[in-house]
Design an enzyme around this catalytic site. Structure first.
Site, mmCIF file in Angstrom:
data_model
loop_
_atom_site.group_PDB
_atom_site.id
_atom_site.type_symbol
_atom_site.label_atom_id
_atom_site.label_comp_id
_atom_site.label_asym_id
_atom_site.label_seq_id
_atom_site.Cartn_x
_atom_site.Cartn_y
_atom_site.Cartn_z
ATOM 1 C CD GLU A 122 -3.543 -6.437 3.510
ATOM 2 O OE1 GLU A 122 -4.237 -5.743 4.288
ATOM 3 O OE2 GLU A 122 -2.327 -6.256 3.345
ATOM 4 C CD GLU A 149 -2.901 -1.187 2.347
ATOM 5 O OE1 GLU A 149 -2.633 -0.509 3.358
ATOM 6 O OE2 GLU A 149 -3.950 -1.841 2.226
#
Length: 484
Positions: free
Chosen positions: A267, A122
């Site tokens: 995720e 990220e």
């Protein structure tokens, strides 16, 4: 006729077998290692295999974990932390060394089935203020070059796990999705590079975060029961935020010429503690709802079929940063000792199987002494110290231990520190305030934990991050108690 009948039976069996493969291979888990007393890698690998989990995503190339995965048939996505992006972006040689040590060595010598290298994690989060925007693509390119040089390009693909804030929709309709204006050019360069190399786009999607950040977010829209108010996007009906978010990405790719790019959900999950909406009931509802979709081979209006996805996460991580929120340490479907938190079927129809041969410290707890003075001026600093060096995130508002009285709060803090310190006598010597007890002080659903034994325990306890936010809350409660 006989031939046609045999062929028909064979065809049906083939379809059933194919559907079984989709079920088994369609879900993976994130295996994080930020725990103070981690389970041995061999124990976790056995846990994976006994629960039929055949894919794992790692956040770093931990050699002990990779060796434990040797010749297990478990597919691996191995991660590169963000703090390594700069050196890898600046040097092809550094990228080649990393691939040689963390990919090639394990694939060739240990038989680890590495399928992906996740470059960063990220890196374009708004909270990073652009720190990694200039180095992620060069690092990705250098790692890809190193993989090609190592002769692994057909087996190992690169990817960049991204947060869902890299794209947006002005109207909240998926069909209006596009990449964030300030990083759009960068995203298109990354997407083109992934496409050119047959690599997937990896996205992390968290309906819980939508609920956490917006108290007005419709709760039912976070789940898969079909009870949320649906969104009609030109005839495409969305009754949950995961589908809407996922298809916003699909539209972002499609309108920029990459509509066929493979997508991995890196995720997806729901935490069980640390917030009023992080609880066992919601976590089971969300994760089982997601797994039921996977089993039914159900996708989104834009991409029918089961998602290639990794649940987040496998086991709780009690040493993670809580900057995003106290819930960060409670994403696991298993507690830190490998025991299931709730009944969850991952596709076989059975519930979760617990970890085997887990060894615990002695059944003793550090608690507030019965004769302790709650107005002792050392009480506040002692609690602050304990929570700075342990995990007190279950004490927050709406959490599993959020209803304790002052004395119980103090005992919980003392015991948390005592357990992560391996029950050393010196860890329960808060002057005039603490004693060691052999009577379980747990209160209802609030469990005062006994820590597991771990060969890495001493090292882990030496690297505990500070958790001042929870300590401050406890100090405030102590001050209020004294004033009142």
């Amino acid at each position: 006729m006989l031939f046609k009948g045999v062929f028909a039976v064979f065809f049906v069996i083939t379809l059933l077998y194919a559907s079984l493969l989709i079920e088994v291979e369609g879900i993976g888990v994130n295996w994080g290692s930020q725990a103070r007393h981690p389970l041995p890698p061999a124990t976790v690998v056995r846990l994976l295999r006994e629960n039929g989990i055949q894919k794992v995503k790692l956040f770093e190339a931990d050699s002990a974990i990779l060796k434990a995965l040797s010749r297990t048939g478990i597919q691996v996505m191995v991660g590169i932390p963000n703090d390594l992006l700069a050196p890898l972006a600046g040097s092809v040689a550094a990228a080649e060394r990393w691939v040689s040590q963390n990919v090639s060595a394990h694939v060739s010598s240990n038989g680890v089935d590495i399928r992906y290298v996740a470059v960063g994690n990220e890196p374009f989060l708004k909270a990073f203020n652009g720190t990694f925007e200039g180095i992620t693509l060069p690092a990705l390119q250098n790692i890809q070059s190193a993989i090609i040089k190592a002769g692994l390009a057909t087996q190992v693909k690169v990817t960049v796990p991204l947060n869902a804030d890299v794209y947006q929709s002005a109207s909240n309709l998926p069909s209006d999705g596009d990449f964030r204006p300030e990083i759009r050019d960068l995203m298109l360069n990354i997407v083109k590079f992934l496409s050119d190399n047959g690599a997937p786009f990896t996205i992390n999607i968290y309906p819980f975060i939508s609920l956490y950040n917006d108290p007005n977010f419709p709760v039912e829209f976070a789940f898969f029961d079909g009870t949320g108010t649906p969104i009609n996007d030109n005839g495409r009906i969305y009754d949950n935020v995961l589908d809407a978010n996922y298809d916003t990405l699909v539209w972002s790719l499609q309108k920029n010429g990459f509509g066929n790019l493979t997508i991995i959900v890196g995720e997806v999950g729901w935490p069980t503690d640390g917030d009023k909406n992080a609880n066992l009931m919601y976590a089971r509802r969300y994760n089982q709802g997601f797994m039921n979709r996977q089993k039914a081979n159900k996708g989104t209006p834009m991409r029918p079929g089961a998602m290639d996805a990794y649940l987040f996460g496998l086991i709780d991580e009690d040493a993670k940063s809580i900057q995003p929120g106290n819930f960060e340490r409670h994403w696991g479907i298993f507690y830190i000792d490998g025991q299931p938190k709730y009944q969850l079927s991952l596709g076989s129809g059975n519930g979760l199987i617990p970890a085997k041969d887990v060894h615990y410290l002695a059944k003793k707890w550090c608690i507030l002494a019965p004769n302790a003075n709650l107005q002792d001026p050392q009480l506040g600093p002692s609690v602050s110290y304990a929570c700075d060096h342990a995990d007190c995130t279950s004490l927050g508002y709406g959490s599993s231990c959020g209803n304790l009285n002052l004395a119980q709060n103090v005992s919980y803090a003392f015991n948390s520190y005592y357990q992560v310190s391996n029950q050393l006598d010196s860890a329960c010597k808060f002057p005039g305030l603490s004693i060691v007890s052999t009577r379980d002080p747990s209160v209802g659903s609030c469990k005062f934990k006994i820590m597991i034994k771990s060969e890495d325990a001493s090292e882990a306890s030496a690297m505990m991050p500070i958790t001042r936010s929870t300590a401050v809350l406890l100090l405030l409660s102590i001050c209020l108690y004294i004033v009142l």
